[in-house]
Design a protein around this motif. Structure first.
Motif, mmCIF file in Angstrom:
data_model
loop_
_atom_site.group_PDB
_atom_site.id
_atom_site.type_symbol
_atom_site.label_atom_id
_atom_site.label_comp_id
_atom_site.label_asym_id
_atom_site.label_seq_id
_atom_site.Cartn_x
_atom_site.Cartn_y
_atom_site.Cartn_z
ATOM 1 N N SER A 30 8.270 -1.083 1.040
ATOM 2 C CA SER A 30 9.078 -0.375 0.059
ATOM 3 C C SER A 30 10.539 -0.796 0.143
ATOM 4 O O SER A 30 10.937 -1.565 1.023
ATOM 5 C CB SER A 30 8.932 1.139 0.249
ATOM 6 O OG SER A 30 7.589 1.534 0.030
ATOM 7 N N HIS A 76 -3.310 3.882 4.673
ATOM 8 C CA HIS A 76 -2.615 3.313 3.515
ATOM 9 C C HIS A 76 -1.869 4.457 2.829
ATOM 10 O O HIS A 76 -2.486 5.413 2.343
ATOM 11 C CB HIS A 76 -3.605 2.668 2.549
ATOM 12 C CG HIS A 76 -2.930 1.981 1.394
ATOM 13 N ND1 HIS A 76 -3.599 1.595 0.252
ATOM 14 C CD2 HIS A 76 -1.632 1.592 1.201
ATOM 15 C CE1 HIS A 76 -2.751 1.011 -0.585
ATOM 16 N NE2 HIS A 76 -1.560 1.005 -0.034
ATOM 17 N N ASP A 124 9.703 4.186 3.634
ATOM 18 C CA ASP A 124 8.365 4.166 4.230
ATOM 19 C C ASP A 124 8.304 5.058 5.464
ATOM 20 O O ASP A 124 7.400 5.881 5.596
ATOM 21 C CB ASP A 124 7.978 2.734 4.603
ATOM 22 C CG ASP A 124 7.587 1.904 3.396
ATOM 23 O OD1 ASP A 124 7.072 2.479 2.421
ATOM 24 O OD2 ASP A 124 7.790 0.678 3.434
ATOM 25 N N HIS A 159 -1.648 9.279 -0.911
ATOM 26 C CA HIS A 159 -0.933 8.723 -2.058
ATOM 27 C C HIS A 159 -0.582 9.805 -3.073
ATOM 28 O O HIS A 159 -1.146 10.890 -3.077
ATOM 29 C CB HIS A 159 -1.780 7.634 -2.729
ATOM 30 C CG HIS A 159 -3.148 8.082 -3.177
ATOM 31 N ND1 HIS A 159 -3.452 8.383 -4.478
ATOM 32 C CD2 HIS A 159 -4.294 8.295 -2.471
ATOM 33 C CE1 HIS A 159 -4.719 8.741 -4.575
ATOM 34 N NE2 HIS A 159 -5.255 8.702 -3.362
ATOM 35 N N HIS A 205 1.040 5.306 0.006
ATOM 36 C CA HIS A 205 1.790 4.701 -1.095
ATOM 37 C C HIS A 205 2.086 5.714 -2.192
ATOM 38 O O HIS A 205 1.445 6.757 -2.292
ATOM 39 C CB HIS A 205 1.024 3.504 -1.671
ATOM 40 C CG HIS A 205 -0.304 3.844 -2.304
ATOM 41 N ND1 HIS A 205 -0.444 4.134 -3.643
ATOM 42 C CD2 HIS A 205 -1.543 3.941 -1.769
ATOM 43 C CE1 HIS A 205 -1.710 4.381 -3.910
ATOM 44 N NE2 HIS A 205 -2.411 4.280 -2.791
ATOM 45 N N ASP A 247 3.563 1.169 0.962
ATOM 46 C CA ASP A 247 4.131 0.456 -0.176
ATOM 47 C C ASP A 247 4.420 1.410 -1.325
ATOM 48 O O ASP A 247 3.842 2.494 -1.414
ATOM 49 C CB ASP A 247 3.185 -0.653 -0.648
ATOM 50 C CG ASP A 247 1.841 -0.137 -1.136
ATOM 51 O OD1 ASP A 247 1.695 0.101 -2.348
ATOM 52 O OD2 ASP A 247 0.926 0.045 -0.294
ATOM 53 N N HIS A 248 5.341 1.020 -2.180
ATOM 54 C CA HIS A 248 5.698 1.756 -3.395
ATOM 55 C C HIS A 248 6.116 3.197 -3.115
ATOM 56 O O HIS A 248 5.900 4.082 -3.941
ATOM 57 C CB HIS A 248 4.557 1.714 -4.415
ATOM 58 C CG HIS A 248 4.329 0.357 -4.998
ATOM 59 N ND1 HIS A 248 3.460 -0.560 -4.424
ATOM 60 C CD2 HIS A 248 4.878 -0.265 -6.069
ATOM 61 C CE1 HIS A 248 3.473 -1.676 -5.136
ATOM 62 N NE2 HIS A 248 4.344 -1.535 -6.134
ATOM 63 N N ASN A 249 6.710 3.409 -1.967
ATOM 64 C CA ASN A 249 7.247 4.737 -1.668
ATOM 65 C C ASN A 249 8.711 4.789 -2.122
ATOM 66 O O ASN A 249 9.644 4.862 -1.334
ATOM 67 C CB ASN A 249 7.098 5.025 -0.170
ATOM 68 C CG ASN A 249 5.640 5.105 0.235
ATOM 69 O OD1 ASN A 249 4.855 5.827 -0.368
ATOM 70 N ND2 ASN A 249 5.257 4.339 1.262
#
Length: 678
Positions: A425, A361, A406, A331, A363, A386-388
């Motif tokens: 994402s 995971h 992603d 992350h 992100h 997620d949130h990429n």
């Protein structure tokens, strides 16, 4: 034999439990196959250069006695700052500290680096937070917010450097925003690497339970030497586990390429060959330098927390083959947005042959996973991404920055298998490639680069980007071919239009290309043929010998798009299906809500009604036989050992039975289970 290291020992000893070494590198000089180096808690400000290899059934193990208690750092503490002006303080460091590599004279530069060449490999940190480098002292004094940053609150902390030629010192100015740096933990990068052998072929090393951080790593392009804070350096059988790896100027872990002087940073300094030609050269020259299944790769990176690196969390070219990357938390990669180029992601691998990327995971990265060239036998499975994408309110990207998504698979011939992932994402997949199978994924974002971004157009002429494919489950090159596009499969996925499609006049996505789409689904393949349509071009030759005239007659078929397969997919909230898909569920009436929920203990789960809308819709269990073979390598979507896959396990590993609902979960009942917890 057990070898002991304790930075807090009163005297430097001989490695015994009673008289431990004070430095890990002293142990690395004597450790041989079967030895275990036990490192007690403390901060070890040193570069560890393992010189001896383990063997396959008897590795050399480096272990932190207390998990994450031993910290190996490429930085040194500076606690003699003098106030210069307002919030800005200054320190002078003798250049003798840096030896033959001064990070404050060395810029981040290299092949495929597209950002401005004005950032050094050095860095300044306060309390484990990295400062932003400025190009002038006035800018450092101003201490203004950097609008391109993904962490703008921290971007007011600045630093600037210059050289005092008279005293042979590096001068560093820092804007500490009202804090007294002599009362804080302020460090600067000194060493280029932290734990990485200088020589190649140092095989079978295990590194377990360390904090590894703050190194002045250099830009790591695919045809050149790729350093990282830690890595095996063209070796075999490393295990990097249970580590926290953070704050590399460029790459955190390198599973990458050796230094080949004839092809190192070739374009940057010689210019006369195209960067793509260098990549082809690297693939071929690798064979000469021992790039074989018997010699290279087979690494494991597992259960690591990898964060706040400014190029990649994990980078690799060729040296990553036959490896497993699993159960990692990756992350906040490239969040400072100071560096830009074609080599930035949470995981960026070239030639990820038979590499498995699972249960991670990933992100808040500029890009999640990027498999570039030769993603043959690559499997990306059971990951949460997620949130990429850029946070709301971020300014337009730095010049040379890549788009966010992603997963990005680029100029490969497959087979590349993407299964049982949550891709949450704004862009789920970028497919400038062919030979990809997507099975049982949930995608909230779009699929982009369909039929695009593989060749170069020069002076109005198409210059195809020929890329290699390999002998099945080997590194030896079987052939080269341009990307025809297609040869993709979509089975039992769920597509949700989670973000509205914006008109071109009111776009809020800061990193999209002109041809990108925000439309979710497989409709981007509408003009691609089914297998039957594609094969009909060759059907008149069944059972006969091809004649010379057939070469010209079939030219269009040989260079046209390859077919698409799709079945059992679900399209919700306005997601659109490939117009030739006949077995699917499309629901444009009901509204889907989807929320990713975090907790104080870093667990992640979802709240959604999408499985209520699927109802009783189900489809068959997919197998390797369902997916067939990727066209160019004629290789099945199978395990690295050649065995077939039955996709009867979901994201959690739950059994699916004789039929299954689409998406990454075997049943509606497990949807609210914790997706990730560390």
């Amino acid at each position: 034999m057990k070898i002991y290291v304790n930075a807090n020992a009163k005297f430097d000893g001989n490695g015994s439990q009673k008289l431990p070494f004070k430095y890990i590198n002293d142990a690395a000089k004597v450790a041989t196959a079967g030895d275990e180096v036990l490192v007690y808690p403390g901060v070890y400000r040193e570069y560890v250069n393992p010189v001896h290899a383990g063997v396959e059934d008897s590795a050399i193990v480096y272990r932190s006695v207390e998990p994450l208690g031993a910290e190996i750092s490429g930085a040194e503490k500076v606690d003699y700052w003098q106030q210069y002006k307002g919030n800005v303080w200054v320190a002078k460091i003798s250049n003798s500290v840096f030896g033959n590599y001064n990070p404050y004279k060395t810029y981040v530069i290299g092949d495929w680096y597209f950002g401005p060449v004005n950032k050094h490999t050095g860095a300044v940190y306060m309390n484990d937070s990295q400062f932003y480098e400025t190009t002038s002292l006035d800018e450092c004094i101003a201490g203004e917010v950097y609008g391109k940053s993904w962490e703008q609150a921290n971007s007011v902390y600045k630093w600037y450097t210059e050289q005092d030629l008279d005293t042979d010192e590096t001068i560093i100015y820092g804007n500490f925003q009202g804090k007294n740096p002599n009362e804080e933990n302020v460090e600067i990068n000194v060493r280029r690497e932290v734990f990485m052998p200088q020589e190649t072929g140092v095989n079978f090393i295990t590194v377990s339970g360390f904090k590894i951080n703050k190194a002045a790593t250099t830009w790591a392009p695919p045809a050149s030497y790729q350093d990282g804070m830690i890595g095996p350096h063209w070796s075999k059988g490393w295990i990097i586990e249970e580590c926290e790896i953070s704050h590399s100027r460029c790459a955190g872990i390198s599973l990458g390429k050796y230094k080949d002087p004839e092809n190192d940073q070739y374009f940057t300094y010689k210019h006369v060959k195209s960067p793509t030609q260098m990549e082809r050269d690297a693939a071929n020259r690798g064979q000469y330098h021992g790039w074989l299944k018997e010699n290279i790769g087979h690494h494991i990176v597992r259960n690591c927390n990898i964060h706040h690196c400014e190029q990649d969390g994990i980078v690799g070219r060729q040296g990553c083959v036959f490896s497993v990357i699993e159960d990692n938390h990756i992350h906040d990669i490239n969040n400072m947005q100071e560096l830009a180029g074609a080599e930035i992601a949470g995981i960026k691998l070239h030639a990820a042959i038979d590499v498995i990327i699972r249960r991670n995971h990933i992100h808040d990265c500029t890009m999640g996973v990027w498999t570039d060239w030769e993603a043959q036998g690559t499997r990306i499975s059971q990951n949460l991404l997620d949130h990429n994408y850029a946070p709301e309110g971020t300014s337009e990207r730095i010049t040379g920055a890549m788009q966010s998504q992603d997963l990005f698979v680029e100029v490969s011939h497959g087979p590349t298998l993407i299964d049982n992932n949550l891709l949450l994402s704004k862009v789920s997949l970028r497919l400038a490639t062919q030979g990809v199978a997507c099975v049982h994924n949930l995608m909230l974002g779009s699929i982009t680069s369909i039929g695009d971004n593989t060749d170069f157009f020069v002076d109005g002429k198409n210059q195809p980007r020929f890329t290699p494919y390999h002998i099945r489950h080997r590194t030896e090159i079987a052939g080269y071919m341009t990307i025809l596009h297609g040869d993709d499969r979509f089975y039992n996925n769920i597509f949700v239009q989670n973000w509205a499609v914006e008109d071109e006049q009111h776009q809020t996505v800061v990193d999209r290309e002109a041809k990108d789409t925000e439309q979710v689904g497989t409709n981007g393949f509408d003009e691609y043929p089914t297998y039957e349509e594609w094969y009909a071009q060759f059907a008149n030759l069944d059972g006969t010998f091809a004649k010379e005239t057939d070469m010209d007659d079939l030219m269009s078929a040989h260079f046209g798009h390859l077919p698409i397969w799709a079945s059992g997919n679900v399209y919700l909230n306005g997601a659109k299906a490939w117009k030739k898909e006949t077995d699917n569920l499309v629901n444009d009436t009901d509204s889907v809500h989807f929320e990713l929920v975090g907790s104080e203990n870093n667990s992640v789960s979802v709240k959604t009604n999408l499985y209520d809308l699927i109802g009783s819709y189900a489809d068959k269990i997919v197998t390797s036989e369902t997916l067939g073979k990727a066209f160019e390598p004629e290789q099945s979507y199978e395990m690295p050992d050649g065995t077939s896959i039955t996709f009867n396990e979901d994201y959690f590993g739950n059994h699916r039975g004789v039929s299954t609902i689409p998406g990454p979960f075997a049943s509606k009942e497990v949807v609210n289970d914790i997706l990730w917890e560390k």
